[in-house]
Design a protein around this motif. Structure first.
Motif, PDB file in Angstrom:
ATOM      1  N   PHE A  79       0.778  -1.098   0.092  1.00  0.00           N
ATOM      2  CA  PHE A  79      -0.096   0.063   0.242  1.00  0.00           C
ATOM      3  C   PHE A  79       0.827   1.308   0.091  1.00  0.00           C
ATOM      4  CE2 PHE A  79      -2.807   3.340   1.364  1.00  0.00           C
ATOM      5  CZ  PHE A  79      -4.053   3.030   0.900  1.00  0.00           C
ATOM      6  N   THR A  93      -1.771   7.831   3.056  1.00  0.00           N
ATOM      7  CA  THR A  93      -1.093   6.488   2.979  1.00  0.00           C
ATOM      8  C   THR A  93      -0.879   5.651   4.277  1.00  0.00           C
ATOM      9  OG1 THR A  93       0.187   7.635   1.133  1.00  0.00           O
ATOM     10  CG2 THR A  93       1.118   5.685   1.923  1.00  0.00           C
ATOM     11  N   GLY A  96      -3.995   4.059   5.458  1.00  0.00           N
ATOM     12  CA  GLY A  96      -4.238   3.104   4.630  1.00  0.00           C
ATOM     13  C   GLY A  96      -3.518   1.866   4.639  1.00  0.00           C
ATOM     14  N   ALA A  97      -2.192   2.064   4.821  1.00  0.00           N
ATOM     15  CA  ALA A  97      -1.580   0.955   5.212  1.00  0.00           C
ATOM     16  C   ALA A  97      -1.799   0.281   6.451  1.00  0.00           C
ATOM     17  CB  ALA A  97       0.102   1.391   5.329  1.00  0.00           C
ATOM     18  N   SER A 100      -4.717  -2.096   5.708  1.00  0.00           N
ATOM     19  CA  SER A 100      -4.277  -2.922   4.885  1.00  0.00           C
ATOM     20  C   SER A 100      -3.780  -4.094   5.729  1.00  0.00           C
ATOM     21  CB  SER A 100      -3.204  -2.702   3.630  1.00  0.00           C
ATOM     22  OG  SER A 100      -3.910  -1.600   2.990  1.00  0.00           O
ATOM     23  N   LEU A 223      -8.266   3.964  -2.853  1.00  0.00           N
ATOM     24  CA  LEU A 223      -7.460   3.375  -1.605  1.00  0.00           C
ATOM     25  C   LEU A 223      -8.219   2.601  -1.026  1.00  0.00           C
ATOM     26  CD1 LEU A 223      -7.012   6.621  -2.190  1.00  0.00           C
ATOM     27  CD2 LEU A 223      -6.036   6.734  -0.300  1.00  0.00           C
ATOM     28  N   LEU A 226      -7.995  -1.089  -2.453  1.00  0.00           N
ATOM     29  CA  LEU A 226      -6.661  -1.623  -2.498  1.00  0.00           C
ATOM     30  C   LEU A 226      -6.258  -2.103  -0.853  1.00  0.00           C
ATOM     31  CD1 LEU A 226      -3.964  -2.107  -3.310  1.00  0.00           C
ATOM     32  CD2 LEU A 226      -3.456   0.224  -3.109  1.00  0.00           C
ATOM     33  N   SER A 227      -6.963  -1.226  -0.074  1.00  0.00           N
ATOM     34  CA  SER A 227      -6.596  -1.643   1.388  1.00  0.00           C
ATOM     35  C   SER A 227      -7.310  -3.095   1.768  1.00  0.00           C
ATOM     36  CB  SER A 227      -7.101  -0.423   2.340  1.00  0.00           C
ATOM     37  OG  SER A 227      -8.208  -0.417   2.149  1.00  0.00           O
TER      38      SER A 227
END
Length: 306
Positions: A79, A93, A96-97, A100, A223, A226-227
């Motif tokens: 991510f 970010t 989001g990380a 994830s 975002l 993806l996560s």
């Protein structure tokens, strides 16, 4: 199967109560903010301290935890790499990380560990890793990236020591490592306060759902998707590959690490996003979608490896 459904049912009910509270306006227009601040500054630090102060830190040194750490780093790293390329910003970010890779090891992981894995202590290594390493690192990044964090270098370097979540975690680890026993008159009030953490987080999350759009369709949809993909599929798949292919785990140990990695994103990530006023929609929708998707994922994992 029973453990998965029981854990999710408990969480769904409390979030539903929060949603009703928000719709009815029982706590006023600042109810969610008050609950978030209560969880972040008071209840969660108390919960982490009381949990870690009595934890067995020897569980950190195990192949299972190493698999968890590596799969967490892999999911978060993907991510971050995409976030850097797409220029999503440090704050979004980071959130989001976390969405994830940061699993719901507490209020959902414990009942699932009891009913699916047969031992609540099996989730302890994941919980310890997240509160000792992952949380302080992420919150320090959020602190340092904030617009109000422009002080001298020495002040920026001690940022973790000014964060209540990190302070509670590190203090608990220090007590456990020292072998000291906290007297009851001190531990009992902290335990009582800490018990407010999970309900406050879930209620605030439920309130935040009032008036929100359908998950995955807003401006942060890329975002979010993806996560959720990394959390629901990427992280457990990576954990399975590492555990079976690299560390040679089989049977119950393999099931343990894959199940814990397949847990959804934790609700307290929304608390962090709200506290720093960054990626709130991203956190809310990622937690919601990963929680829904984790039900079939956990059922499949339990059926294949159980």
């Amino acid at each position: 199967m029973q453990g998965v459904l029981t854990g999710f049912a408990v969480i769904a009910v409390v979030i539903g109560v929060g949603f009703v509270i928000g719709r009815r306006g029982y706590l006023g227009e600042h109810g969610r903010e008050v609950l978030t601040k209560l969880a972040f500054h008071v209840a969660s630090p108390a919960l982490l301290f009381t949990t870690l102060a009595e934890a067995d830190l020897s569980v950190i040194f195990s192949n299972r935890l190493l698999v968890t750490a590596l799969s967490t780093a892999a999911a978060a790293g993907v991510f971050v790499a995409v976030g850097v390329v797409r220029r999503w910003g440090v704050g979004r970010t980071t959130i989001g990380a976390l969405c994830s890779s940061y699993v719901n090891a507490g209020n959902l992981g414990i009942p699932i560990a009891v009913y699916v894995l047969g031992d609540a202590s099996l989730v302890a290594p994941v919980l310890l890793f997240q509160v000792i390493a992952l949380t302080p690192i992420a919150l320090t990044i959020l602190d340092l990236s904030g617009e109000d964090e422009k002080g001298p270098l020495w002040r920026r370097l001690i940022t973790p020591l000014r964060n209540p979540i990190a302070v509670g975690s590190l203090a608990g680890v220090a007590v456990s490592a020292s072998g000291l026993t906290v007297p009851g008159p001190i531990m009992d009030p902290l335990t009582l306060i800490g018990n407010m953490s999970v309900p406050a987080v879930l209620l605030a999350f439920g309130i935040s759902l009032c008036g929100s759009t359908v998950p995955g369709r807003g401006s942060d949809r890329h975002l979010v998707l993806l996560s959720v993909a990394l959390k629901s599929v990427g992280q457990p798949a990576t954990a399975w590959a590492l555990a079976a292919g690299v560390f040679g785990l089989r049977g119950a140990p393999l099931l343990d690490v894959v199940v814990t990695s397949a847990l959804p994103a934790a609700q307290n990530l929304f608390t962090y996003a709200s506290r720093y006023r960054v990626g709130e929609v991203l956190a809310r929708e990622s937690v919601l979608l990963s929680t829904v998707l984790s039900v079939p994922v956990l059922v499949v994992v339990a059926a294949l490896l159980g």
